[in-house]
Design a protein around this motif. Sequence first.
Motif, short mmCIF file in Angstrom:
data_model
loop_
_atom_site.label_atom_id
_atom_site.label_comp_id
_atom_site.label_asym_id
_atom_site.label_seq_id
_atom_site.Cartn_x
_atom_site.Cartn_y
_atom_site.Cartn_z
N UNK A 185 22.59 66.48 55.95
CA UNK A 185 21.81 65.58 55.09
C UNK A 185 20.35 65.60 55.47
N UNK A 186 20.06 65.55 56.77
CA UNK A 186 18.67 65.60 57.24
C UNK A 186 18.04 66.95 56.92
N UNK B 287 18.39 61.16 51.59
CA UNK B 287 18.67 59.82 52.11
C UNK B 287 20.16 59.53 51.95
N UNK B 288 20.66 58.64 52.78
CA UNK B 288 22.07 58.25 52.66
C UNK B 288 22.37 57.78 51.25
N UNK B 289 21.47 57.04 50.65
CA UNK B 289 21.70 56.49 49.32
C UNK B 289 21.99 57.60 48.31
N UNK B 290 21.24 58.67 48.35
CA UNK B 290 21.48 59.77 47.43
C UNK B 290 22.89 60.32 47.61
N UNK B 291 23.29 60.53 48.86
CA UNK B 291 24.59 61.15 49.14
C UNK B 291 25.73 60.23 48.72
N UNK B 292 25.70 58.98 49.12
CA UNK B 292 26.85 58.12 48.79
C UNK B 292 26.94 57.84 47.30
N UNK B 293 25.81 57.76 46.61
CA UNK B 293 25.87 57.56 45.16
C UNK B 293 26.41 58.80 44.45
N UNK B 294 25.92 59.98 44.83
CA UNK B 294 26.39 61.22 44.20
C UNK B 294 27.86 61.48 44.50
N UNK B 295 28.30 61.13 45.71
CA UNK B 295 29.68 61.38 46.11
C UNK B 295 30.63 60.27 45.64
N UNK C 45 31.00 53.19 54.08
CA UNK C 45 31.88 54.30 54.46
C UNK C 45 31.06 55.45 55.01
N UNK C 46 30.00 55.84 54.29
CA UNK C 46 29.14 56.93 54.77
C UNK C 46 28.50 56.57 56.11
N UNK C 47 28.03 55.35 56.24
CA UNK C 47 27.43 54.93 57.50
C UNK C 47 28.43 55.02 58.65
N UNK C 48 29.66 54.59 58.40
CA UNK C 48 30.69 54.64 59.45
C UNK C 48 31.00 56.08 59.83
N UNK C 49 31.14 56.95 58.84
CA UNK C 49 31.46 58.35 59.13
C UNK C 49 30.34 58.99 59.93
N UNK C 50 29.09 58.82 59.48
CA UNK C 50 27.97 59.40 60.21
C UNK C 50 27.85 58.81 61.61
N UNK C 51 28.33 57.60 61.80
CA UNK C 51 28.29 56.97 63.11
C UNK C 51 29.49 57.31 63.98
N UNK C 52 30.37 58.17 63.49
CA UNK C 52 31.55 58.57 64.26
C UNK C 52 32.64 57.52 64.30
N UNK C 53 32.59 56.62 63.32
CA UNK C 53 33.59 55.55 63.26
C UNK C 53 34.41 55.70 62.00
N UNK C 54 35.40 54.90 61.87
CA UNK C 54 36.20 54.90 60.66
C UNK C 54 37.23 56.02 60.65
N UNK C 55 37.94 56.11 59.55
CA UNK C 55 39.00 57.09 59.40
C UNK C 55 38.92 57.64 57.98
N UNK C 56 37.95 58.55 57.72
CA UNK C 56 37.76 59.02 56.36
C UNK C 56 38.96 59.82 55.84
N UNK C 57 39.21 59.66 54.57
CA UNK C 57 40.28 60.45 53.95
C UNK C 57 39.77 61.86 53.68
N UNK D 118 30.98 68.43 49.24
CA UNK D 118 30.63 69.00 47.94
C UNK D 118 29.21 68.63 47.56
N UNK D 119 28.89 67.35 47.68
CA UNK D 119 27.54 66.89 47.34
C UNK D 119 26.50 67.57 48.22
N UNK D 120 26.82 67.77 49.48
CA UNK D 120 25.89 68.42 50.40
C UNK D 120 25.90 69.95 50.27
N UNK D 121 26.83 70.47 49.47
CA UNK D 121 26.88 71.91 49.27
C UNK D 121 27.32 72.68 50.49
N UNK D 122 28.21 72.10 51.25
CA UNK D 122 28.69 72.76 52.46
C UNK D 122 30.21 72.87 52.42
N UNK D 123 30.76 73.96 52.93
CA UNK D 123 32.22 74.07 53.00
C UNK D 123 32.78 73.02 53.96
#
Length: 94
Positions: free
Chosen positions: A26-27, A32-40, A46-58, A67-72
């Motif tokens: 993303x950097x 910005x986080x806002x762009x990514x979470x809105x597009x996704x 949820x995005x803040x928790x994932x980027x912070x190494x917390x949570x349990x993303x599906x 997909x939004x970031x264009x990365x495999x």
Amino acid sequence: MHDLPDDTSWMTPYRRRIGDRLRAERHHQNLRQQHVYLQANVDRKTLQAIEGGRGNPTLEVLLRLTYVLGMPIEDLFTEQPPSPEGRGRPDSEA
């Protein structure tokens, strides 16, 4: 075969690595986080928790974010970050 530990503390380094990779991409794209979470279509917290190494993303959330970031998605799980020419959406023709 390994026995599964009773706690989940062994997962922490993996969660951090996934969050670090998403944040770094993303950097790299100056997003910005806002762009990514809105597009996704993912919750901001949820995005803040994932980027912070917390949570349990599906898997679905990780697929949406990559997909939004264009990365495999496999870039989240590799030891070394991929080269810039390896980037792109899974359905794109690099």
